[in-house]
Design a protein around this motif. Structure first.
Motif, PDB file in Angstrom:
ATOM      1  N   ASP A 169     -79.927   4.758  22.777  1.00 46.50           N
ATOM      2  CA  ASP A 169     -81.102   4.626  23.626  1.00 46.50           C
ATOM      3  C   ASP A 169     -80.648   4.426  25.069  1.00 46.50           C
ATOM      4  O   ASP A 169     -79.451   4.471  25.383  1.00 46.50           O
ATOM      5  CB  ASP A 169     -82.012   3.498  23.144  1.00 46.50           C
ATOM      6  CG  ASP A 169     -81.379   2.120  23.222  1.00 46.50           C
ATOM      7  OD1 ASP A 169     -80.336   1.950  23.897  1.00 46.50           O
ATOM      8  OD2 ASP A 169     -81.938   1.188  22.611  1.00 46.50           O
ATOM      9  N   ALA A 170     -81.596   4.202  25.957  1.00 42.78           N
ATOM     10  CA  ALA A 170     -81.287   4.082  27.385  1.00 42.78           C
ATOM     11  C   ALA A 170     -80.363   2.899  27.672  1.00 42.78           C
ATOM     12  O   ALA A 170     -79.484   2.991  28.535  1.00 42.78           O
ATOM     13  CB  ALA A 170     -82.570   3.961  28.190  1.00 42.78           C
ATOM     14  N   VAL A 229     -72.527  -3.741  22.200  1.00 42.96           N
ATOM     15  CA  VAL A 229     -71.155  -3.267  22.396  1.00 42.96           C
ATOM     16  C   VAL A 229     -70.411  -3.280  21.060  1.00 42.96           C
ATOM     17  O   VAL A 229     -69.715  -2.316  20.720  1.00 42.96           O
ATOM     18  CB  VAL A 229     -70.421  -4.108  23.470  1.00 42.96           C
ATOM     19  CG1 VAL A 229     -68.930  -3.808  23.477  1.00 42.96           C
ATOM     20  CG2 VAL A 229     -71.021  -3.832  24.850  1.00 42.96           C
ATOM     21  N   ARG A 230     -70.563  -4.343  20.277  1.00 42.49           N
ATOM     22  CA  ARG A 230     -69.924  -4.387  18.940  1.00 42.49           C
ATOM     23  C   ARG A 230     -70.412  -3.232  18.068  1.00 42.49           C
ATOM     24  O   ARG A 230     -69.631  -2.596  17.364  1.00 42.49           O
ATOM     25  CB  ARG A 230     -70.197  -5.724  18.256  1.00 42.49           C
ATOM     26  CG  ARG A 230     -69.232  -6.815  18.650  1.00 42.49           C
ATOM     27  CD  ARG A 230     -69.313  -8.037  17.741  1.00 42.49           C
ATOM     28  NE  ARG A 230     -70.630  -8.660  17.733  1.00 42.49           N
ATOM     29  CZ  ARG A 230     -71.058  -9.519  18.647  1.00 42.49           C
ATOM     30  NH1 ARG A 230     -70.281  -9.875  19.645  1.00 42.49           N
ATOM     31  NH2 ARG A 230     -72.274 -10.033  18.557  1.00 42.49           N
ATOM     32  N   ARG A 231     -71.727  -2.956  18.110  1.00 47.33           N
ATOM     33  CA  ARG A 231     -72.274  -1.852  17.317  1.00 47.33           C
ATOM     34  C   ARG A 231     -71.686  -0.516  17.769  1.00 47.33           C
ATOM     35  O   ARG A 231     -71.318   0.322  16.940  1.00 47.33           O
ATOM     36  CB  ARG A 231     -73.808  -1.833  17.430  1.00 47.33           C
ATOM     37  CG  ARG A 231     -74.461  -0.742  16.571  1.00 47.33           C
ATOM     38  CD  ARG A 231     -75.979  -0.776  16.638  1.00 47.33           C
ATOM     39  NE  ARG A 231     -76.532  -0.758  17.977  1.00 47.33           N
ATOM     40  CZ  ARG A 231     -76.670   0.344  18.728  1.00 47.33           C
ATOM     41  NH1 ARG A 231     -76.268   1.518  18.282  1.00 47.33           N
ATOM     42  NH2 ARG A 231     -77.210   0.266  19.938  1.00 47.33           N
ATOM     43  N   LEU A 232     -71.574  -0.319  19.082  1.00 50.73           N
ATOM     44  CA  LEU A 232     -70.998   0.931  19.597  1.00 50.73           C
ATOM     45  C   LEU A 232     -69.520   1.051  19.224  1.00 50.73           C
ATOM     46  O   LEU A 232     -69.037   2.156  18.928  1.00 50.73           O
ATOM     47  CB  LEU A 232     -71.193   1.006  21.116  1.00 50.73           C
ATOM     48  CG  LEU A 232     -72.641   1.185  21.577  1.00 50.73           C
ATOM     49  CD1 LEU A 232     -72.768   0.907  23.075  1.00 50.73           C
ATOM     50  CD2 LEU A 232     -73.150   2.578  21.233  1.00 50.73           C
ATOM     51  N   GLU A 233     -68.801  -0.060  19.223  1.00 50.48           N
ATOM     52  CA  GLU A 233     -67.392  -0.044  18.792  1.00 50.48           C
ATOM     53  C   GLU A 233     -67.300   0.285  17.302  1.00 50.48           C
ATOM     54  O   GLU A 233     -66.514   1.148  16.896  1.00 50.48           O
ATOM     55  CB  GLU A 233     -66.738  -1.401  19.070  1.00 50.48           C
ATOM     56  CG  GLU A 233     -66.540  -1.691  20.537  1.00 50.48           C
ATOM     57  CD  GLU A 233     -66.144  -3.132  20.817  1.00 50.48           C
ATOM     58  OE1 GLU A 233     -65.684  -3.389  21.938  1.00 50.48           O
ATOM     59  OE2 GLU A 233     -66.301  -4.007  19.934  1.00 50.48           O
ATOM     60  N   ASN A 234     -68.104  -0.403  16.489  1.00 45.32           N
ATOM     61  CA  ASN A 234     -68.058  -0.192  15.029  1.00 45.32           C
ATOM     62  C   ASN A 234     -68.470   1.223  14.641  1.00 45.32           C
ATOM     63  O   ASN A 234     -67.984   1.761  13.647  1.00 45.32           O
ATOM     64  CB  ASN A 234     -68.936  -1.217  14.306  1.00 45.32           C
ATOM     65  CG  ASN A 234     -68.372  -2.618  14.388  1.00 45.32           C
ATOM     66  OD1 ASN A 234     -67.174  -2.810  14.581  1.00 45.32           O
ATOM     67  ND2 ASN A 234     -69.237  -3.606  14.267  1.00 45.32           N
ATOM     68  N   ALA A 235     -69.353   1.826  15.421  1.00 46.06           N
ATOM     69  CA  ALA A 235     -69.810   3.194  15.141  1.00 46.06           C
ATOM     70  C   ALA A 235     -68.819   4.242  15.641  1.00 46.06           C
ATOM     71  O   ALA A 235     -69.000   5.432  15.388  1.00 46.06           O
ATOM     72  CB  ALA A 235     -71.179   3.426  15.769  1.00 46.06           C
ATOM     73  N   GLY A 236     -67.784   3.813  16.370  1.00 48.76           N
ATOM     74  CA  GLY A 236     -66.804   4.762  16.877  1.00 48.76           C
ATOM     75  C   GLY A 236     -67.232   5.453  18.163  1.00 48.76           C
ATOM     76  O   GLY A 236     -66.591   6.424  18.580  1.00 48.76           O
ATOM     77  N   VAL A 237     -68.301   4.981  18.794  1.00 48.47           N
ATOM     78  CA  VAL A 237     -68.722   5.544  20.081  1.00 48.47           C
ATOM     79  C   VAL A 237     -67.751   5.066  21.162  1.00 48.47           C
ATOM     80  O   VAL A 237     -67.254   5.857  21.958  1.00 48.47           O
ATOM     81  CB  VAL A 237     -70.177   5.150  20.420  1.00 48.47           C
ATOM     82  CG1 VAL A 237     -70.571   5.667  21.798  1.00 48.47           C
ATOM     83  CG2 VAL A 237     -71.134   5.685  19.354  1.00 48.47           C
TER      84      VAL A 237
END
Length: 149
Positions: free
Chosen positions: A6-7, A42-50
């Motif tokens: 999202d934004a 940020v943790r979610r983006l790291e865990n998702a590999g983004v």
């Protein structure tokens, strides 16, 4: 792995690509959410590999490695460095390998202290396949952030 962004996610990615050392408090201020929300996202983006990592960008010349070259490789089969990158684990001069389509399999970015060290490295890489190299004279467009929008 595909993650819906999202934004706020995009704003966080833009800010972190600009300066990965920003604190969660500063990120929160910039994207207008709370620090706990920033930390969770940020943790979610790291865990998702983004977000795949954080690093300092170092000028090779400043650390004594002024010779930068790109080596095009044609190496197929069991000695292909894209299939077996561990073949170069003991070669710190190799700083990046890109696997490609087309008539060459990869481009290898190397940084060395001297031309003779580059020559020795090219001989070694030649053991894995056909090489063709080009020295980097300058980098008019350095690394750029990945557009998130």
């Amino acid at each position: 792995m595909s993650t819906e962004l999202d934004a706020v996610d995009r704003a966080l990615l833009d800010a972190l690509q600009e300066d990965a050392r920003l604190s969660y408090n500063e990120l929160a201020r910039r994207v207008h959410v709370s620090p706990p929300t920033v930390a969770q996202r940020v943790r979610r983006l790291e865990n998702a590999g983004v977000i795949t990592g954080y690093r300092a960008t170092v000028d090779p010349t400043a650390v004594g490695r002024p010779v930068v070259a790109l080596v095009r490789m044609k190496c197929y089969g069991p000695r292909c460095i894209t299939v077996h990158p561990e073949l170069l684990d003991d070669c710190p001069e190799v700083v990046e390998v890109q696997r490609l389509t087309g008539d060459i399999c990869s481009v290898v970015k190397v940084v060395t202290t001297t031309i003779s060290e580059l020559e020795r490295l090219l001989v070694r890489l030649g053991g894995y396949g056909e090489t063709s190299s080009a020295m980097v004279l300058s980098t008019p467009i350095p690394w750029r952030p990945v557009p998130t929008g």
